[in-house]
Design a protein around this motif. Structure first.
Motif, mmCIF file in Angstrom:
data_model
loop_
_atom_site.group_PDB
_atom_site.id
_atom_site.type_symbol
_atom_site.label_atom_id
_atom_site.label_comp_id
_atom_site.label_asym_id
_atom_site.label_seq_id
_atom_site.Cartn_x
_atom_site.Cartn_y
_atom_site.Cartn_z
ATOM 1 N N GLY A 104 64.667 74.197 106.775
ATOM 2 C CA GLY A 104 63.512 73.470 107.362
ATOM 3 C C GLY A 104 62.424 73.340 106.544
ATOM 4 O O GLY A 104 61.710 72.394 106.898
ATOM 5 N N ALA A 105 62.291 73.895 105.340
ATOM 6 C CA ALA A 105 61.167 73.721 104.571
ATOM 7 C C ALA A 105 61.325 72.834 103.416
ATOM 8 O O ALA A 105 60.368 72.723 102.712
ATOM 9 C CB ALA A 105 60.636 75.115 104.202
ATOM 10 N N GLN B 77 57.641 58.617 94.223
ATOM 11 C CA GLN B 77 57.488 58.396 95.584
ATOM 12 C C GLN B 77 58.235 59.206 96.698
ATOM 13 O O GLN B 77 57.487 59.648 97.740
ATOM 14 C CB GLN B 77 57.905 56.795 95.965
ATOM 15 N N SER B 78 59.537 59.618 96.198
ATOM 16 C CA SER B 78 60.186 60.468 96.947
ATOM 17 C C SER B 78 59.380 62.066 97.287
ATOM 18 O O SER B 78 59.182 62.410 98.318
ATOM 19 C CB SER B 78 61.645 60.799 96.545
ATOM 20 N N CYS B 79 58.786 62.567 96.025
ATOM 21 C CA CYS B 79 58.161 63.771 96.128
ATOM 22 C C CYS B 79 56.951 63.770 96.801
ATOM 23 O O CYS B 79 56.465 64.624 97.597
ATOM 24 C CB CYS B 79 57.744 64.090 94.528
ATOM 25 N N SER B 80 56.212 62.579 96.841
ATOM 26 C CA SER B 80 54.876 62.306 97.436
ATOM 27 C C SER B 80 55.431 62.464 98.921
ATOM 28 O O SER B 80 54.424 62.998 100.007
ATOM 29 C CB SER B 80 54.172 60.987 97.146
ATOM 30 N N TYR B 81 56.129 61.781 99.420
ATOM 31 C CA TYR B 81 56.659 61.445 100.907
ATOM 32 C C TYR B 81 57.126 63.083 101.482
ATOM 33 O O TYR B 81 56.290 63.314 102.282
ATOM 34 C CB TYR B 81 57.843 60.706 100.902
ATOM 35 N N GLY C 264 54.932 68.328 104.202
ATOM 36 C CA GLY C 264 54.703 69.589 104.336
ATOM 37 C C GLY C 264 56.110 70.268 103.893
ATOM 38 O O GLY C 264 56.219 71.591 103.951
ATOM 39 N N LYS C 265 56.837 69.616 103.277
ATOM 40 C CA LYS C 265 58.026 70.242 102.842
ATOM 41 C C LYS C 265 58.243 70.321 101.256
ATOM 42 O O LYS C 265 57.201 69.920 100.512
ATOM 43 C CB LYS C 265 59.428 69.503 103.186
#
Length: 162
Positions: free
Chosen positions: A87-88, A113-117, A122-123
């Motif tokens: 879940g993290a 963009q994926s990393c920013s999202y 909070g993951k």
């Protein structure tokens, strides 16, 4: 521009998958459409070459999918390798870029963009290099990923550390 994947994009994405020199190991023996639609999808984006005022179009040249590494998903081993609760994490996968002259810039943009999202959720971002044939360790390291050790030789995990 990056936008959410639509059902109409799947045929184009299947063509991109067929054009790849090396298919991702996770697609082996699987219909590309079924491969794109499986797992617990958090988000699926495409890179559309159209200007913002024209999009969406049929000029899709890239794809990334963010999956939740659940027990039933193909990315479940990433949680074990990361030593964190599933879940993290959000797994970056189904990373496809149409082979062309500017594919590196498109890949960079989709990965960032994926990393920013994922951070905004909070993951922590994780990925499996074996399941993403376009990505290399060197490319991912350049954008903040490090290798994880894993007992499963079929998984080449990396985790985003920023």
């Amino acid at each position: 521009m990056i936008r959410e994947r639509r059902q109409q994009d799947l045929d184009l994405l299947c063509e991109i998958a067929a054009a790849l020199d090396v298919a991702p190991s996770s697609m082996s023996g699987t219909d590309p459409r079924a491969w794109l639609e499986r797992d617990a999808v958090e988000l699926a984006w495409v890179y559309d070459m159209a200007p913002v005022h024209v999009a969406p179009t049929t000029n899709v040249v890239g794809h990334v999918q963010l999956d939740r590494p659940t027990e039933a998903s193909s990315t479940r081993a990433l949680a074990v390798c990361a030593g964190r609760p599933a879940g993290a994490l959000l797994a970056i996968g189904r990373f496809l870029i149409k082979p062309q002259a500017h594919d590196y810039g498109i890949a960079r943009h989709l990965l960032k963009q994926s990393c920013s999202y994922i951070q905004r959720q909070g993951k922590t971002a994780v990925l499996d290099l074996n399941a993403n044939s376009y990505l290399t360790a060197e490319f991912c390291e350049e954008y903040g990923f490090v290798d994880l050790s894993c007992e499963d030789p079929a998984v080449a995990p990396m985790i985003y550390v920023g």
